[in-house]
Design a protein around this motif. Structure first.
Motif, PDB file in Angstrom:
ATOM      1  N   LEU A   1       0.716  -1.254   0.054  1.00 42.77           N
ATOM      2  CA  LEU A   1      -0.059  -0.122   0.191  1.00 42.77           C
ATOM      3  C   LEU A   1       0.708   1.305  -0.010  1.00 42.77           C
ATOM      4  O   LEU A   1       2.063   1.224   0.088  1.00 42.77           O
ATOM      5  CB  LEU A   1      -0.727  -0.021   1.289  1.00 42.77           C
ATOM      6  CG  LEU A   1      -1.922  -1.120   1.461  1.00 42.77           C
ATOM      7  CD1 LEU A   1      -2.383  -1.164   2.876  1.00 42.77           C
ATOM      8  CD2 LEU A   1      -2.920  -1.118   0.563  1.00 42.77           C
ATOM      9  N   LEU A   2       0.355   2.327  -0.306  1.00 48.60           N
ATOM     10  CA  LEU A   2       0.899   3.759  -0.145  1.00 48.60           C
ATOM     11  C   LEU A   2       0.855   3.989   1.337  1.00 48.60           C
ATOM     12  O   LEU A   2       0.028   3.514   2.106  1.00 48.60           O
ATOM     13  CB  LEU A   2       0.106   4.825  -0.821  1.00 48.60           C
ATOM     14  CG  LEU A   2       0.541   4.741  -2.329  1.00 48.60           C
ATOM     15  CD1 LEU A   2      -0.411   5.801  -3.049  1.00 48.60           C
ATOM     16  CD2 LEU A   2       1.651   4.552  -2.941  1.00 48.60           C
ATOM     17  N   PRO A   3       1.731   4.745   1.883  1.00 50.97           N
ATOM     18  CA  PRO A   3       1.892   5.309   3.275  1.00 50.97           C
ATOM     19  C   PRO A   3       0.570   5.763   3.889  1.00 50.97           C
ATOM     20  O   PRO A   3       0.188   5.618   4.665  1.00 50.97           O
ATOM     21  CB  PRO A   3       3.246   6.222   3.408  1.00 50.97           C
ATOM     22  CG  PRO A   3       4.096   5.559   2.142  1.00 50.97           C
ATOM     23  CD  PRO A   3       3.156   5.079   1.133  1.00 50.97           C
ATOM     24  N   SER A   4       0.138   6.615   2.822  1.00 49.86           N
ATOM     25  CA  SER A   4      -1.198   7.286   3.250  1.00 49.86           C
ATOM     26  C   SER A   4      -2.171   6.363   3.512  1.00 49.86           C
ATOM     27  O   SER A   4      -3.325   6.446   4.270  1.00 49.86           O
ATOM     28  CB  SER A   4      -1.482   8.320   2.090  1.00 49.86           C
ATOM     29  OG  SER A   4      -1.658   8.030   0.895  1.00 49.86           O
ATOM     30  N   GLN A   5      -2.358   5.085   2.602  1.00 51.85           N
ATOM     31  CA  GLN A   5      -3.063   4.320   2.715  1.00 51.85           C
ATOM     32  C   GLN A   5      -3.346   3.217   3.900  1.00 51.85           C
ATOM     33  O   GLN A   5      -4.139   2.822   4.556  1.00 51.85           O
ATOM     34  CB  GLN A   5      -3.289   3.321   1.673  1.00 51.85           C
ATOM     35  CG  GLN A   5      -3.579   3.970   0.003  1.00 51.85           C
ATOM     36  CD  GLN A   5      -3.450   3.011  -1.108  1.00 51.85           C
ATOM     37  OE1 GLN A   5      -2.317   2.535  -1.256  1.00 51.85           O
ATOM     38  NE2 GLN A   5      -4.594   2.700  -1.807  1.00 51.85           N
ATOM     39  N   LEU A   6      -1.970   3.346   4.481  1.00 53.48           N
ATOM     40  CA  LEU A   6      -1.616   2.583   5.480  1.00 53.48           C
ATOM     41  C   LEU A   6      -2.501   3.229   6.775  1.00 53.48           C
ATOM     42  O   LEU A   6      -3.046   2.408   7.733  1.00 53.48           O
ATOM     43  CB  LEU A   6      -0.232   2.410   5.878  1.00 53.48           C
ATOM     44  CG  LEU A   6       0.333   1.612   6.970  1.00 53.48           C
ATOM     45  CD1 LEU A   6       0.142   0.159   6.664  1.00 53.48           C
ATOM     46  CD2 LEU A   6       1.640   1.911   7.320  1.00 53.48           C
ATOM     47  N   LEU A   7      -2.790   4.361   6.887  1.00 53.67           N
ATOM     48  CA  LEU A   7      -3.244   4.931   7.947  1.00 53.67           C
ATOM     49  C   LEU A   7      -4.687   4.637   7.967  1.00 53.67           C
ATOM     50  O   LEU A   7      -5.299   4.808   8.904  1.00 53.67           O
ATOM     51  CB  LEU A   7      -3.260   6.406   7.878  1.00 53.67           C
ATOM     52  CG  LEU A   7      -2.056   7.136   7.896  1.00 53.67           C
ATOM     53  CD1 LEU A   7      -1.963   8.650   7.914  1.00 53.67           C
ATOM     54  CD2 LEU A   7      -1.096   6.605   9.177  1.00 53.67           C
ATOM     55  N   GLU A   8      -5.147   4.127   6.793  1.00 52.72           N
ATOM     56  CA  GLU A   8      -6.793   3.728   6.857  1.00 52.72           C
ATOM     57  C   GLU A   8      -6.925   2.380   6.906  1.00 52.72           C
ATOM     58  O   GLU A   8      -7.820   1.705   7.367  1.00 52.72           O
ATOM     59  CB  GLU A   8      -7.334   4.169   5.316  1.00 52.72           C
ATOM     60  CG  GLU A   8      -7.383   5.469   5.138  1.00 52.72           C
ATOM     61  CD  GLU A   8      -8.000   6.273   6.034  1.00 52.72           C
ATOM     62  OE1 GLU A   8      -9.067   6.058   6.386  1.00 52.72           O
ATOM     63  OE2 GLU A   8      -7.418   7.669   6.362  1.00 52.72           O
ATOM     64  N   ARG A   9      -5.772   1.621   6.858  1.00 52.22           N
ATOM     65  CA  ARG A   9      -5.779   0.235   6.973  1.00 52.22           C
ATOM     66  C   ARG A   9      -5.249  -0.451   8.511  1.00 52.22           C
ATOM     67  O   ARG A   9      -5.432  -1.773   8.604  1.00 52.22           O
ATOM     68  CB  ARG A   9      -4.837  -0.468   6.053  1.00 52.22           C
ATOM     69  CG  ARG A   9      -5.036  -0.058   4.513  1.00 52.22           C
ATOM     70  CD  ARG A   9      -6.392  -0.861   3.962  1.00 52.22           C
ATOM     71  NE  ARG A   9      -6.048  -2.229   4.051  1.00 52.22           N
ATOM     72  CZ  ARG A   9      -6.937  -3.359   3.562  1.00 52.22           C
ATOM     73  NH1 ARG A   9      -8.154  -2.857   3.247  1.00 52.22           N
ATOM     74  NH2 ARG A   9      -6.475  -4.467   3.741  1.00 52.22           N
TER      75      ARG A   9
END
Length: 499
Positions: free
Chosen positions: A296-304
């Motif tokens: 994932l992208l790092p920004s997506q990690l915050l949602e995952r």
């Protein structure tokens, strides 16, 4: 008796005050929540060579362990979901948070109470109180008469949310409930990851056991050959001793694997909620293959990541508590109404002449408290700052974990490639040395050394395969497993529908 016309005036005034309170309450005291600023990199440092996850990949991660295509692992994960006791504790904690949020919603509605009672009292000389057999009390002053009173009272009380205190409390409790839901998801993911790692390591041990059994059989043949050569006078007894030593050492290694396997099997039993004595896993002939893991992208990690979501919800809860604390500076408004019947005689208790009622608003405000409210606001603000720091640290840790496991998988893949080349070389060297020994051109010591090298290379390849499988599970968990923050919206929606 109060006429109906007179009774409407205080009722109208109370309703007007309630309406004004609701209009004033449109803006709650305290800061509205904003996500704390956090530096988020555009991509991971070790993302080169990894493919970005597509929506289909993310959908499959709902049951992420299915990536390993192992029916037994799938079944064990289902048993963990229903029987793990650590998970059951987390579920109970989440239910507590749900109940707290429901309690906060209940504060928006009036409370209604009903009471009935009987009172006996007296007047006159010395004061005395006597409890009668029926449970009632008699208070008398020497020589005075005793009177009875029967009461039935229905009361309604409602706190008008003038300054948004109740709404801020609801925000705080709802955020706490969502944090608890995310904590539950994090606990579930951690247990699923632990189970998958134990299971995959157990399968690697099974593969090592098969390797050692094959090696023991080969060493047994080598010992038999050496014994025959010794009886024929071709080799010395030292060669027989070396072959025997090598065979027994390898047998000891195989025995040690039994203990390691039993430990993993027992750990799996506890994870799925059964006593180790009642659980066993049969050996299989293969090890699950390493799956492809899109990142994932790092920004997506915050949602995952559920732990990141939980940390942010703690910030939301603490932010709302600042508003709750500041609302103590302002007056509170309570609307109350009561009505019922009061009589000195049970026979005519519930009759029109004995009825009574009361209705009216009540304003209350603290004028001086020695700085207590100010200190409570300061505590709420400090608590908010603490949760912000914890949130930022959790985000940093999530980035670090993802980076660590990505680079670890890359390194292990490269190391495994080199180790496979070393294994092929060791096998070839053993083949050549064995032929030379049979031809009588080399001593048995050369054969033993090459056999040990080949076996060590075989076991190292399997160990690296196990490490890659374990790291793949850790990376999937670091990327959030099958969880997504959108699930918290469903959690909140379901909670609103609860009675």
């Amino acid at each position: 008796m109060i006429t109906a016309a007179h009774s409407l005036n205080p009722l109208r005034r109370a309703l007007a005050l309630a309406l004004a309170g609701l209009l004033l309450g449109g803006c709650a005291i305290g800061p509205d929540y904003q996500r704390p600023e956090q530096s988020v990199p555009v991509q991971f440092k070790h993302a080169e060579g990894w493919s970005l996850a597509s929506p289909a990949d993310l959908g499959h991660r709902g049951r992420w362990w299915e990536l390993y295509d192992d029916a037994t692992l799938n079944e064990l994960q289902q048993r963990l979901e229903t029987s793990n006791q650590t998970l059951a504790q987390s579920v109970a904690q989440y239910r507590q948070a749900q109940a707290l949020a429901r309690g906060a919603r209940a504060s928006f509605f009036p409370s209604v109470g009903l009471s009935t009672g009987k009172t006996r009292s007296g007047q006159g000389g010395g004061d005395s109180t006597v409890r009668l057999a029926d449970g009632s009390t008699v208070t008398s002053s020497g020589g005075g008469g005793v009177s009875k009173s029967y009461d039935a009272n229905l009361g309604v009380n409602w706190e008008v949310d003038l300054w948004g205190k109740l709404r801020r409390q609801l925000e705080s409790d709802t955020a706490g409930m969502e944090a608890s839901a995310a904590d539950l998801a994090a606990a579930r993911l951690s247990l699923q990851s632990e189970l998958a790692q134990n299971y995959l390591q157990l399968r690697v041990l099974d593969a090592q056991k098969r390797l050692l059994e094959e090696t023991i059989a080969a060493y047994q043949r080598s010992l038999t050959l050496t014994q025959n050569q010794y009886r024929a006078g071709i080799v010395t007894k030292a060669d027989v001793a070396q072959a025997t030593t090598q065979l027994k050492t390898t047998q000891a290694q195989a025995i040690d694997l039994k203990y390691q396997r039993a430990q993993l099997e027992n750990a799996i039993a506890v994870l799925i909620g059964v006593p180790p004595a009642e659980f066993s896993l049969a050996e299989v002939d293969s090890v699950p293959a390493l799956p492809t893991i899109p990142t994932l992208l790092p920004s997506q990690l915050l949602e995952r990541r559920p732990d990141v979501a939980s940390a942010e919800r703690q910030v939301m809860s603490a932010n709302a508590q600042i508003g709750v604390a500041k609302s103590a500076y302002f007056p509170s408004l309570n609307l109350s109404a009561a009505g019922g019947y009061r009589s000195g005689s049970l026979s005519d208790w519930i009759t029109t002449p004995n009825r009574f009622w009361s209705i009216g608003p009540e304003f209350a405000m603290t004028l001086f408290d020695g700085g207590l409210i100010r200190s409570q606001v300061a505590q709420a603000e400090a608590s908010y700052d603490q949760t912000v720091a914890a949130y930022r640290q959790t985000v940093l840790d999530s980035f670090r974990e993802a980076e660590d496991y990505m680079v670890q998988l890359d390194v292990l893949e490269e190391e495994s490639g080199v180790q496979l080349e070393a294994l092929e070389a060791a096998r070839e060297a053993l083949r050549l040395v064995t032929n030379q020994y049979k031809a009588g051109t080399l001593d048995f010591n050369s054969v033993v050394n090459n056999q040990a090298t080949a076996l060590n290379s075989e076991r190292t390849v399997l160990t690296l395969a196990g490490s890659r499988l374990t790291t793949s599970v850790q990376l999937i968990a670091a990327l959030g497993g099958g969880w997504d923050q959108a699930q918290l919206e469903q959690v909140d929606s379901d909670s609103e529908q609860l009675p």
